[in-house]
Design a protein around this motif. Structure first.
Motif, PDB file in Angstrom:
ATOM      1  N   LEU A  95       0.861  -1.179   0.000  1.00  0.00           N
ATOM      2  CA  LEU A  95       0.000   0.000   0.000  1.00  0.00           C
ATOM      3  C   LEU A  95       0.897   1.228   0.000  1.00  0.00           C
ATOM      4  O   LEU A  95       1.694   1.425   0.931  1.00  0.00           O
ATOM      5  N   LYS A  96       0.781   2.067  -1.031  1.00  0.00           N
ATOM      6  CA  LYS A  96       1.617   3.256  -1.157  1.00  0.00           C
ATOM      7  C   LYS A  96       0.768   4.503  -0.970  1.00  0.00           C
ATOM      8  O   LYS A  96      -0.232   4.691  -1.669  1.00  0.00           O
ATOM      9  N   ASN A 140       1.191   8.388 -11.143  1.00  0.00           N
ATOM     10  CA  ASN A 140       0.637   7.102 -10.723  1.00  0.00           C
ATOM     11  C   ASN A 140       1.628   6.283  -9.897  1.00  0.00           C
ATOM     12  O   ASN A 140       1.738   5.061 -10.035  1.00  0.00           O
ATOM     13  N   ASP A 143      -0.968   4.660  -4.441  1.00  0.00           N
ATOM     14  CA  ASP A 143      -2.380   4.271  -4.437  1.00  0.00           C
ATOM     15  C   ASP A 143      -3.253   5.455  -4.018  1.00  0.00           C
ATOM     16  O   ASP A 143      -4.282   5.728  -4.644  1.00  0.00           O
ATOM     17  N   TRP A 272      -7.464   9.618  -4.894  1.00  0.00           N
ATOM     18  CA  TRP A 272      -6.782   8.753  -5.840  1.00  0.00           C
ATOM     19  C   TRP A 272      -7.282   9.087  -7.242  1.00  0.00           C
ATOM     20  O   TRP A 272      -8.343   9.699  -7.413  1.00  0.00           O
ATOM     21  N   LYS A 276      -7.714   5.196 -11.965  1.00  0.00           N
ATOM     22  CA  LYS A 276      -6.830   4.159 -11.417  1.00  0.00           C
ATOM     23  C   LYS A 276      -7.598   2.874 -11.104  1.00  0.00           C
ATOM     24  O   LYS A 276      -8.686   2.922 -10.516  1.00  0.00           O
ATOM     25  N   LEU A 278      -7.741   0.102  -8.738  1.00  0.00           N
ATOM     26  CA  LEU A 278      -7.209  -0.130  -7.396  1.00  0.00           C
ATOM     27  C   LEU A 278      -6.859  -1.600  -7.187  1.00  0.00           C
ATOM     28  O   LEU A 278      -7.577  -2.498  -7.631  1.00  0.00           O
ATOM     29  N   SER A 279      -5.763  -1.812  -6.474  1.00  0.00           N
ATOM     30  CA  SER A 279      -5.345  -3.168  -6.130  1.00  0.00           C
ATOM     31  C   SER A 279      -6.273  -3.734  -5.058  1.00  0.00           C
ATOM     32  O   SER A 279      -7.006  -2.990  -4.397  1.00  0.00           O
ATOM     33  N   ALA A 282      -5.603  -1.881  -1.821  1.00  0.00           N
ATOM     34  CA  ALA A 282      -6.169  -0.532  -1.790  1.00  0.00           C
ATOM     35  C   ALA A 282      -7.682  -0.581  -1.614  1.00  0.00           C
ATOM     36  O   ALA A 282      -8.264   0.205  -0.856  1.00  0.00           O
ATOM     37  N   THR A 283      -8.336  -1.514  -2.291  1.00  0.00           N
ATOM     38  CA  THR A 283      -9.787  -1.668  -2.148  1.00  0.00           C
ATOM     39  C   THR A 283     -10.152  -2.056  -0.727  1.00  0.00           C
ATOM     40  O   THR A 283     -11.117  -1.527  -0.147  1.00  0.00           O
TER      41      THR A 283
END
Length: 307
Positions: A95-96, A140, A143, A272, A276, A278-279, A282-283
């Motif tokens: 998570l960034k 980008n 996240d 965000w 994007k 989301l991974s 992130a979700t």
């Protein structure tokens, strides 16, 4: 070639920080240990990876190329580890988050519960000024970002986290009263600003412009902590986010001066890119915020209301 993943991680961090000392601090290793690993890594290449000029470390062009390869290798290795944990039913990944400097007093509280509940998640949080935060969004690289002023040039989605309140503050030992009018601030009351690109500075300048207040003597500093220490020392006064001065107000080092049209109120937003994808990590974090946000605000920031 017989280099290790450990050496790749150390070299990658040295390149990122441009310093053996800073890399050792980031990696929680001693400086001699990092230096030895760098030496062992270098011995496997016939071309220098680094050079020292005037006691400053520089990465050679070849070293930069090796660093880019190292980043790709490490990313793949992390991906393997995350996939393995995901097959075991865990939320796993990186998570960034990029956070404006004052946001360091906010974001950790909204992350800590999520990180404790999801041990397979690695957190990368960059604390910097607004200009760099916006750049990380545009490119980008992250996240999410935490900002109090939304960048108009980007199409974003957002979650409102909590209010951000800025007050006029000074050390009461040095300033008994502060005049605030169209003739102020004058020479004997310097106003301390953050650097260009700071959201706090933008909020201050917007307020001063709208109130038609002319500033006499200005002092500019490059971090919220530096501004706070300067105000405590009596260098001048400033308009500062309440979130970062709780302890100083409590022990009397700083005092809020109530003035017309103050405080300034904005909102901390987690944002965000609208485009994007989301991974899963992130979700999952957004789902966590949806259920836990209000509880975190109540438990950690109820002291806001006394001001």
């Amino acid at each position: 070639m017989n280099y290790t993943l450990h050496q790749l991680r150390i070299f990658s961090k040295i390149v990122e920080k441009q310093s053996v000392t800073k890399a050792s601090e980031e990696l929680y290793l001693t400086q001699p240990a990092v230096s030895i690993q760098l030496k062992n890594f270098q011995e496997q290449f016939p071309i220098p990876l680094t050079e020292v000029v005037g006691r400053k470390l520089f990465i050679t062009d070849f070293g930069q190329e090796i660093a880019q390869s190292a980043e790709r290798i490490l990313s793949e290795v992390d991906g393997i580890n995350y996939r393995m944990q995901s097959y075991g039913g865990k939320i796993a990944g990186r998570l960034k988050v990029s956070v404006v400097s004052t946001g360091k007093y906010v974001m950790p509280y909204f992350l800590s519960g999520f990180m404790r509940a999801n041990t397979g998640v690695d957190l990368v949080m960059d604390v910097t000024n607004k200009a760099r935060v916006v750049q990380s969004l545009e490119q980008n690289e992250v996240d999410f970002a935490l900002v109090s002023v939304l960048p108009e040039q980007l199409k974003l989605q957002k979650v409102n986290l909590m209010k951000n309140v800025l007050y006029l503050v000074a050390n009461p030992s040095h300033f008994k009263n502060i005049q605030l009018s169209k003739k102020m601030f004058v020479r004997d009351t310097p106003l301390i600003f953050r650097e260009q690109g700071s959201a706090t500075r933008a909020a201050m300048e917007s307020f001063l412009h709208q109130a038609d207040i002319q500033v006499g003597k200005r002092i500019e500093l490059t971090s919220n902590e530096a501004v706070k220490q300067a105000v405590i020392a009596g260098l001048g006064c400033s308009i500062m986010p309440l979130i970062g001065i709780k302890n100083e107000l409590g022990n009397g080092d700083l005092k809020i001066f109530q003035k017309k049209k103050l405080p300034i109120e904005t909102t901390w937003n987690l944002v965000w890119l609208a485009s994007k994808k989301l991974s899963p990590v992130a979700t999952a974090f957004l789902e966590y915020l949806e259920t836990e946000k209000q509880k975190i605000i109540t438990q950690e920031f109820d002291w806001y209301e006394k001001y």
